[in-house]
Each structure stands twice: as C-alpha cells, then as structure tokens.
Design a protein around this motif. Structure first.
Motif, PDB file in Angstrom:
ATOM      1  N   GLY A 120       6.835  10.528  57.146  1.00  0.00           N
ATOM      2  CA  GLY A 120       6.019  11.162  56.205  1.00  0.00           C
ATOM      3  C   GLY A 120       4.852  10.402  55.357  1.00  0.00           C
ATOM      4  O   GLY A 120       4.186  11.186  55.048  1.00  0.00           O
ATOM      5  N   VAL A 121       5.321   9.204  55.360  1.00  0.00           N
ATOM      6  CA  VAL A 121       4.210   8.511  54.769  1.00  0.00           C
ATOM      7  C   VAL A 121       2.943   8.373  55.577  1.00  0.00           C
ATOM      8  O   VAL A 121       1.823   8.764  55.144  1.00  0.00           O
ATOM      9  CB  VAL A 121       4.585   6.814  54.504  1.00  0.00           C
ATOM     10  CG1 VAL A 121       3.296   6.038  54.063  1.00  0.00           C
ATOM     11  CG2 VAL A 121       5.691   6.743  53.615  1.00  0.00           C
ATOM     12  N   PHE A 122       3.061   8.394  56.843  1.00  0.00           N
ATOM     13  CA  PHE A 122       2.146   8.530  58.068  1.00  0.00           C
ATOM     14  C   PHE A 122       1.368   9.727  57.909  1.00  0.00           C
ATOM     15  O   PHE A 122       0.258  10.041  57.644  1.00  0.00           O
ATOM     16  CB  PHE A 122       2.414   8.049  59.290  1.00  0.00           C
ATOM     17  CG  PHE A 122       1.255   8.446  60.168  1.00  0.00           C
ATOM     18  CD1 PHE A 122       0.810   7.020  60.408  1.00  0.00           C
ATOM     19  CD2 PHE A 122       0.948   9.260  60.771  1.00  0.00           C
ATOM     20  CE1 PHE A 122      -0.152   7.085  61.517  1.00  0.00           C
ATOM     21  CE2 PHE A 122       0.095   9.278  61.985  1.00  0.00           C
ATOM     22  CZ  PHE A 122      -0.787   8.124  62.106  1.00  0.00           C
ATOM     23  N   LEU A 123       2.036  10.827  57.700  1.00  0.00           N
ATOM     24  CA  LEU A 123       1.844  12.294  57.745  1.00  0.00           C
ATOM     25  C   LEU A 123       1.222  12.397  56.471  1.00  0.00           C
ATOM     26  O   LEU A 123       0.157  13.467  56.347  1.00  0.00           O
ATOM     27  CB  LEU A 123       2.978  13.271  58.071  1.00  0.00           C
ATOM     28  CG  LEU A 123       3.452  13.213  59.471  1.00  0.00           C
ATOM     29  CD1 LEU A 123       4.766  14.057  59.427  1.00  0.00           C
ATOM     30  CD2 LEU A 123       2.536  13.370  60.458  1.00  0.00           C
ATOM     31  N   GLY A 124       1.438  12.118  55.380  1.00  0.00           N
ATOM     32  CA  GLY A 124       1.107  12.454  54.092  1.00  0.00           C
ATOM     33  C   GLY A 124      -0.616  12.345  53.759  1.00  0.00           C
ATOM     34  O   GLY A 124      -1.116  12.922  53.098  1.00  0.00           O
ATOM     35  N   HIS A 125      -0.982  11.211  54.511  1.00  0.00           N
ATOM     36  CA  HIS A 125      -2.344  11.102  54.429  1.00  0.00           C
ATOM     37  C   HIS A 125      -3.293  12.367  54.959  1.00  0.00           C
ATOM     38  O   HIS A 125      -4.402  12.628  54.492  1.00  0.00           O
ATOM     39  CB  HIS A 125      -2.911   9.814  55.264  1.00  0.00           C
ATOM     40  CG  HIS A 125      -2.870   8.657  54.315  1.00  0.00           C
ATOM     41  ND1 HIS A 125      -3.929   8.427  53.352  1.00  0.00           N
ATOM     42  CD2 HIS A 125      -2.440   7.513  54.383  1.00  0.00           C
ATOM     43  CE1 HIS A 125      -3.683   7.314  52.956  1.00  0.00           C
ATOM     44  NE2 HIS A 125      -2.644   6.742  53.428  1.00  0.00           N
ATOM     45  N   PHE A 126      -2.552  13.169  55.871  1.00  0.00           N
ATOM     46  CA  PHE A 126      -3.340  14.147  56.288  1.00  0.00           C
ATOM     47  C   PHE A 126      -2.990  15.514  55.864  1.00  0.00           C
ATOM     48  O   PHE A 126      -3.838  16.461  56.281  1.00  0.00           O
ATOM     49  CB  PHE A 126      -2.935  14.330  57.976  1.00  0.00           C
ATOM     50  CG  PHE A 126      -3.109  12.762  58.538  1.00  0.00           C
ATOM     51  CD1 PHE A 126      -4.569  12.606  58.853  1.00  0.00           C
ATOM     52  CD2 PHE A 126      -2.240  11.940  58.984  1.00  0.00           C
ATOM     53  CE1 PHE A 126      -4.959  11.378  59.405  1.00  0.00           C
ATOM     54  CE2 PHE A 126      -2.629  10.767  59.620  1.00  0.00           C
ATOM     55  CZ  PHE A 126      -3.843  10.487  59.852  1.00  0.00           C
ATOM     56  N   PHE A 127      -2.285  15.541  54.892  1.00  0.00           N
ATOM     57  CA  PHE A 127      -1.926  16.886  54.341  1.00  0.00           C
ATOM     58  C   PHE A 127      -2.122  17.031  52.625  1.00  0.00           C
ATOM     59  O   PHE A 127      -1.293  16.397  51.853  1.00  0.00           O
ATOM     60  CB  PHE A 127      -0.481  17.380  54.416  1.00  0.00           C
ATOM     61  CG  PHE A 127      -0.215  17.497  55.942  1.00  0.00           C
ATOM     62  CD1 PHE A 127      -0.675  18.767  56.663  1.00  0.00           C
ATOM     63  CD2 PHE A 127       0.642  16.654  56.705  1.00  0.00           C
ATOM     64  CE1 PHE A 127      -0.390  18.846  57.767  1.00  0.00           C
ATOM     65  CE2 PHE A 127       0.528  16.764  58.128  1.00  0.00           C
ATOM     66  CZ  PHE A 127       0.267  17.825  58.706  1.00  0.00           C
ATOM     67  N   GLY A 128      -3.435  17.463  52.233  1.00  0.00           N
ATOM     68  CA  GLY A 128      -3.718  17.429  50.948  1.00  0.00           C
ATOM     69  C   GLY A 128      -2.608  17.935  49.914  1.00  0.00           C
ATOM     70  O   GLY A 128      -2.281  17.109  48.786  1.00  0.00           O
ATOM     71  N   PRO A 129      -1.848  18.782  50.165  1.00  0.00           N
ATOM     72  CA  PRO A 129      -0.770  19.182  49.088  1.00  0.00           C
ATOM     73  C   PRO A 129       0.158  18.186  48.661  1.00  0.00           C
ATOM     74  O   PRO A 129       0.795  18.109  47.678  1.00  0.00           O
ATOM     75  CB  PRO A 129      -0.260  20.607  49.773  1.00  0.00           C
ATOM     76  CG  PRO A 129      -1.081  20.917  50.621  1.00  0.00           C
ATOM     77  CD  PRO A 129      -1.855  19.960  51.154  1.00  0.00           C
ATOM     78  N   VAL A 130       0.632  17.315  49.764  1.00  0.00           N
ATOM     79  CA  VAL A 130       1.651  16.358  49.386  1.00  0.00           C
ATOM     80  C   VAL A 130       0.744  15.042  49.311  1.00  0.00           C
ATOM     81  O   VAL A 130       1.725  14.062  49.299  1.00  0.00           O
ATOM     82  CB  VAL A 130       2.635  16.329  50.624  1.00  0.00           C
ATOM     83  CG1 VAL A 130       3.523  17.559  50.785  1.00  0.00           C
ATOM     84  CG2 VAL A 130       2.143  16.023  51.963  1.00  0.00           C
ATOM     85  N   ARG A 131      -0.154  14.813  49.711  1.00  0.00           N
ATOM     86  CA  ARG A 131      -0.867  13.542  49.474  1.00  0.00           C
ATOM     87  C   ARG A 131      -0.524  12.649  48.202  1.00  0.00           C
ATOM     88  O   ARG A 131      -0.508  11.552  48.132  1.00  0.00           O
ATOM     89  CB  ARG A 131      -2.430  13.551  49.837  1.00  0.00           C
ATOM     90  CG  ARG A 131      -3.110  12.307  49.969  1.00  0.00           C
ATOM     91  CD  ARG A 131      -4.410  12.301  50.454  1.00  0.00           C
ATOM     92  NE  ARG A 131      -4.971  12.949  51.522  1.00  0.00           N
ATOM     93  CZ  ARG A 131      -5.598  13.931  51.703  1.00  0.00           C
ATOM     94  NH1 ARG A 131      -6.284  14.356  50.594  1.00  0.00           N
ATOM     95  NH2 ARG A 131      -5.600  14.586  52.933  1.00  0.00           N
TER      96      ARG A 131
END
Length: 176
Positions: A120-131
């Motif tokens: 999720g840390v990796f994916l978080g950079h790509f999804f504005g709402p959870v960044r």
C-alpha cells in the motif's frame, strides 16, 4: 487567488527560470507527498504543467531528467517525514489536524492499508485520495523502516517519472 492562478504562477516562474525546474519539482513533489499539505496542494497538476512547459520550450533531456530525479527525491522525503509523524504519534494522530476534522480519512487509509499492507505504501503514491494518509498509517502500524523506505523510494521515482515523462514526450511528439 484561486488554485489555477497559483498553478499558473509556478509554471510561469519555471518558464522564466528553467534552471529552477529541478528544485521547483522537488518542492512541488514534497508538498504533494507530505501528509498534511497534500490534501490541499495541486502538485500533480503543477508537475504536469512544468513538464508541458519544458516540452513546449524545447529544452533538452538534460533538464528533464534532473527534474524527474528532484521530484522523486521530494516525493520520497515527503512520504518519509509523514511516516515518521505516524510512527511518533501512533493513534494520537487522530487528534491532529486535518485528521481530527476528517476522521473518515484515517479510516479509509486503514482500510486501504489493511488490504494492501506494505504494498500500500507503493500504491499510495499513485492514488491521490489516499496519498495523504498512507505513510502516516504505515507509521502508526510501525511498518519496518526498511520495508517502508524501499516501497517509498521506488514508488516516488516511478510516480515522478510517470507524471513528468509522458507529458513531456507526448507533447514533444505532438509539437514536432
């Protein structure tokens, strides 16, 4: 001054001072990845504007690649500091602004993190709402530093390249 005026002002500054493209990209990416400010900061739009401006002005790749590197460093530093804030405050994070005003934000981040874990840390950079929340939640959950930083650094550089390079190369292609 509205958001668009602000974005335009930063892009205009880079137009007049191309040598500042890298440091500006660092600053923009840092704020886009920092837990409290990323909620309000239109960093992705600014980076796209800077990339488009660089392409339109015909600058060499020697300006583009440093801008990507600067943005990657800024994005990873913003995430790292956010992680350390979560690690320090733990569950007390819910009492800090903006989390105390928007508790659902923490809950959404926890659901996302529960589902994806350290990935999720990796994916978080790509999804504005959870960044804005993922690195803080990773700190609250005390994800091991090395796992967090590997995911953080890799994703920050991929994110920076993914925002800047396609805009630059796509617009360069269309202009030629």
């Amino acid at each position: 001054m509205n958001v668009q005026d602000f974005v335009d002002a930063i892009v205009m500054f880079v137009r007049n001072h191309e040598e500042w493209a890298g440091p500006i990209a660092f600053f923009v990416a840092f704020l886009e990845s920092f837990c409290f400010l990323s909620i309000l900061w239109p960093g992705t739009a600014i980076l796209i504007g800077i990339a488009a401006l660089l392409a339109k002005s015909g600058v060499e790749l020697s300006v583009l690649w440093p801008a990507i590197i600067w943005a990657g460093v800024g994005g990873s530093l913003g995430y790292a500091i956010s992680y350390w804030i979560g690690l320090y405050y733990k569950e007390g994070i819910r009492e800090l602004w903006p989390f105390n005003k928007y508790p659902a934000m923490v809950d959404r981040g926890q659901v996302f993190f529960d589902r994806w874990g350290a990935a999720g840390v990796f994916l978080g950079h790509f999804f504005g709402p959870v960044r804005a929340i993922i690195p803080v939640i990773a700190g609250v959950y005390a994800v091991p530093q090395w796992q967090f930083q590997i995911a953080n650094i890799l994703s920050a550089f991929i994110w920076a390249a993914g925002v800047i390079a396609p805009t630059y190369f796509g617009l360069s292609y269309l202009l030629n």
